[in-house]
Design a protein around this motif. Sequence first.
Motif, PDB file in Angstrom:
ATOM      1  N   TYR A  87     -20.281 -24.750 -63.612  1.00  0.00           N
ATOM      2  CA  TYR A  87     -21.061 -23.745 -64.302  1.00  0.00           C
ATOM      3  C   TYR A  87     -20.613 -22.384 -63.785  1.00  0.00           C
ATOM      4  CZ  TYR A  87     -24.368 -27.350 -65.892  1.00  0.00           C
ATOM      5  OH  TYR A  87     -24.955 -28.438 -66.491  1.00  0.00           O
ATOM      6  N   ARG A  88     -20.953 -21.353 -64.515  1.00  0.00           N
ATOM      7  CA  ARG A  88     -20.668 -20.008 -64.031  1.00  0.00           C
ATOM      8  C   ARG A  88     -21.801 -19.069 -64.404  1.00  0.00           C
ATOM      9  NH1 ARG A  88     -15.571 -18.395 -68.005  1.00  0.00           N
ATOM     10  NH2 ARG A  88     -16.784 -18.128 -69.957  1.00  0.00           N
ATOM     11  N   GLN A  89     -21.911 -18.022 -63.598  1.00  0.00           N
ATOM     12  CA  GLN A  89     -22.930 -17.005 -63.837  1.00  0.00           C
ATOM     13  C   GLN A  89     -22.321 -15.642 -63.606  1.00  0.00           C
ATOM     14  OE1 GLN A  89     -26.590 -17.550 -61.650  1.00  0.00           O
ATOM     15  NE2 GLN A  89     -27.711 -16.266 -63.080  1.00  0.00           N
ATOM     16  N   GLY A  90     -22.159 -14.910 -64.698  1.00  0.00           N
ATOM     17  CA  GLY A  90     -21.678 -13.542 -64.591  1.00  0.00           C
ATOM     18  C   GLY A  90     -22.801 -12.595 -64.244  1.00  0.00           C
ATOM     19  N   SER A  91     -22.436 -11.402 -63.851  1.00  0.00           N
ATOM     20  CA  SER A  91     -23.438 -10.403 -63.469  1.00  0.00           C
ATOM     21  C   SER A  91     -24.381 -10.127 -64.635  1.00  0.00           C
ATOM     22  CB  SER A  91     -22.740  -9.121 -63.023  1.00  0.00           C
ATOM     23  OG  SER A  91     -23.681  -8.138 -62.647  1.00  0.00           O
ATOM     24  N   GLY A  92     -25.668 -10.285 -64.403  1.00  0.00           N
ATOM     25  CA  GLY A  92     -26.658 -10.016 -65.431  1.00  0.00           C
ATOM     26  C   GLY A  92     -26.736 -11.058 -66.525  1.00  0.00           C
ATOM     27  N   LYS A  93     -26.069 -12.177 -66.330  1.00  0.00           N
ATOM     28  CA  LYS A  93     -26.045 -13.223 -67.351  1.00  0.00           C
ATOM     29  C   LYS A  93     -26.683 -14.503 -66.830  1.00  0.00           C
ATOM     30  CE  LYS A  93     -21.757 -11.545 -69.436  1.00  0.00           C
ATOM     31  NZ  LYS A  93     -20.365 -11.897 -69.812  1.00  0.00           N
ATOM     32  N   GLN A  94     -27.017 -15.382 -67.773  1.00  0.00           N
ATOM     33  CA  GLN A  94     -27.550 -16.677 -67.389  1.00  0.00           C
ATOM     34  C   GLN A  94     -26.411 -17.615 -66.986  1.00  0.00           C
ATOM     35  OE1 GLN A  94     -29.950 -18.031 -70.755  1.00  0.00           O
ATOM     36  NE2 GLN A  94     -31.789 -17.296 -69.730  1.00  0.00           N
ATOM     37  N   ARG A  95     -26.765 -18.577 -66.152  1.00  0.00           N
ATOM     38  CA  ARG A  95     -25.786 -19.584 -65.771  1.00  0.00           C
ATOM     39  C   ARG A  95     -25.448 -20.433 -66.991  1.00  0.00           C
ATOM     40  NH1 ARG A  95     -26.608 -22.760 -60.153  1.00  0.00           N
ATOM     41  NH2 ARG A  95     -26.934 -20.559 -59.602  1.00  0.00           N
ATOM     42  N   GLU A  96     -24.169 -20.705 -67.174  1.00  0.00           N
ATOM     43  CA  GLU A  96     -23.735 -21.482 -68.336  1.00  0.00           C
ATOM     44  C   GLU A  96     -22.757 -22.581 -67.925  1.00  0.00           C
ATOM     45  OE1 GLU A  96     -21.509 -19.113 -71.120  1.00  0.00           O
ATOM     46  OE2 GLU A  96     -20.070 -18.449 -69.610  1.00  0.00           O
ATOM     47  N   LEU A  97     -22.781 -23.655 -68.693  1.00  0.00           N
ATOM     48  CA  LEU A  97     -21.844 -24.753 -68.457  1.00  0.00           C
ATOM     49  C   LEU A  97     -20.445 -24.319 -68.881  1.00  0.00           C
ATOM     50  CD1 LEU A  97     -21.245 -27.772 -67.792  1.00  0.00           C
ATOM     51  CD2 LEU A  97     -21.687 -28.241 -70.216  1.00  0.00           C
ATOM     52  N   VAL A  98     -19.475 -24.587 -68.007  1.00  0.00           N
ATOM     53  CA  VAL A  98     -18.082 -24.317 -68.325  1.00  0.00           C
ATOM     54  C   VAL A  98     -17.383 -25.602 -68.752  1.00  0.00           C
ATOM     55  CG1 VAL A  98     -15.881 -23.509 -67.419  1.00  0.00           C
ATOM     56  CG2 VAL A  98     -18.019 -22.394 -66.702  1.00  0.00           C
ATOM     57  N   ALA A  99     -17.509 -26.635 -67.921  1.00  0.00           N
ATOM     58  CA  ALA A  99     -16.849 -27.913 -68.219  1.00  0.00           C
ATOM     59  C   ALA A  99     -17.519 -29.003 -67.402  1.00  0.00           C
ATOM     60  CB  ALA A  99     -15.361 -27.857 -67.899  1.00  0.00           C
ATOM     61  N   ALA A 100     -17.469 -30.227 -67.923  1.00  0.00           N
ATOM     62  CA  ALA A 100     -18.057 -31.355 -67.217  1.00  0.00           C
ATOM     63  C   ALA A 100     -17.212 -32.590 -67.452  1.00  0.00           C
ATOM     64  CB  ALA A 100     -19.498 -31.596 -67.667  1.00  0.00           C
ATOM     65  N   ILE A 101     -17.320 -33.525 -66.505  1.00  0.00           N
ATOM     66  CA  ILE A 101     -16.584 -34.788 -66.612  1.00  0.00           C
ATOM     67  C   ILE A 101     -17.455 -35.905 -66.073  1.00  0.00           C
ATOM     68  CG2 ILE A 101     -15.443 -34.446 -64.366  1.00  0.00           C
ATOM     69  CD1 ILE A 101     -12.938 -35.789 -65.634  1.00  0.00           C
ATOM     70  N   THR A 102     -17.460 -37.028 -66.773  1.00  0.00           N
ATOM     71  CA  THR A 102     -18.255 -38.164 -66.326  1.00  0.00           C
ATOM     72  C   THR A 102     -17.393 -39.099 -65.477  1.00  0.00           C
ATOM     73  OG1 THR A 102     -17.711 -39.578 -68.209  1.00  0.00           O
ATOM     74  CG2 THR A 102     -19.551 -38.029 -68.490  1.00  0.00           C
ATOM     75  N   THR A 103     -18.039 -40.074 -64.870  1.00  0.00           N
ATOM     76  CA  THR A 103     -17.286 -41.034 -64.056  1.00  0.00           C
ATOM     77  C   THR A 103     -16.351 -41.877 -64.912  1.00  0.00           C
ATOM     78  OG1 THR A 103     -19.193 -42.521 -64.187  1.00  0.00           O
ATOM     79  CG2 THR A 103     -18.978 -41.168 -62.205  1.00  0.00           C
ATOM     80  N   SER A 104     -16.612 -41.961 -66.204  1.00  0.00           N
ATOM     81  CA  SER A 104     -15.729 -42.694 -67.105  1.00  0.00           C
ATOM     82  C   SER A 104     -14.578 -41.834 -67.631  1.00  0.00           C
ATOM     83  CB  SER A 104     -16.519 -43.245 -68.297  1.00  0.00           C
ATOM     84  OG  SER A 104     -17.056 -42.191 -69.064  1.00  0.00           O
TER      85      SER A 104
END
Length: 117
Positions: free
Chosen positions: A37-54
């Motif tokens: 996830y990432r959070q820029g200055s003055g912004k909400q945290r957002e999902l960037v990328a995700a990976i499952t165990t599969s």
Amino acid sequence: QVQLVESGGGLVQAGGSLRLSCAASGRVFSINAMGWYRQGSGKQRELVAAITTSGSTNYADSVKGRFTISRDSTKNTVYLQMNSLKPEDTAVYYCNAKGVLARDDYWGQGTQVTVSS
């Protein structure tokens, strides 16, 4: 408990690349997905990328084609390769691990990524 340690952030010029790493320890067997996830200055945290165990992955539209998430299960480590970086990618990047239970939601301390124009 799961502990997450991130590394690889820094300062890079626009168009450059960085690779973030996130090493998990502790009750890693409880994890079924990891992400960035990432959070820029003055912004909400957002999902960037995700990976499952599969191995299934998903990406934010803003990073598709530029970022790649991968994992090394032997090292309990997830990577985020970031190419063609833009100033708007500047943010604190956080590693996240999730298990089946809602309480199994863990965060790293964050690593700063700064992209200069």
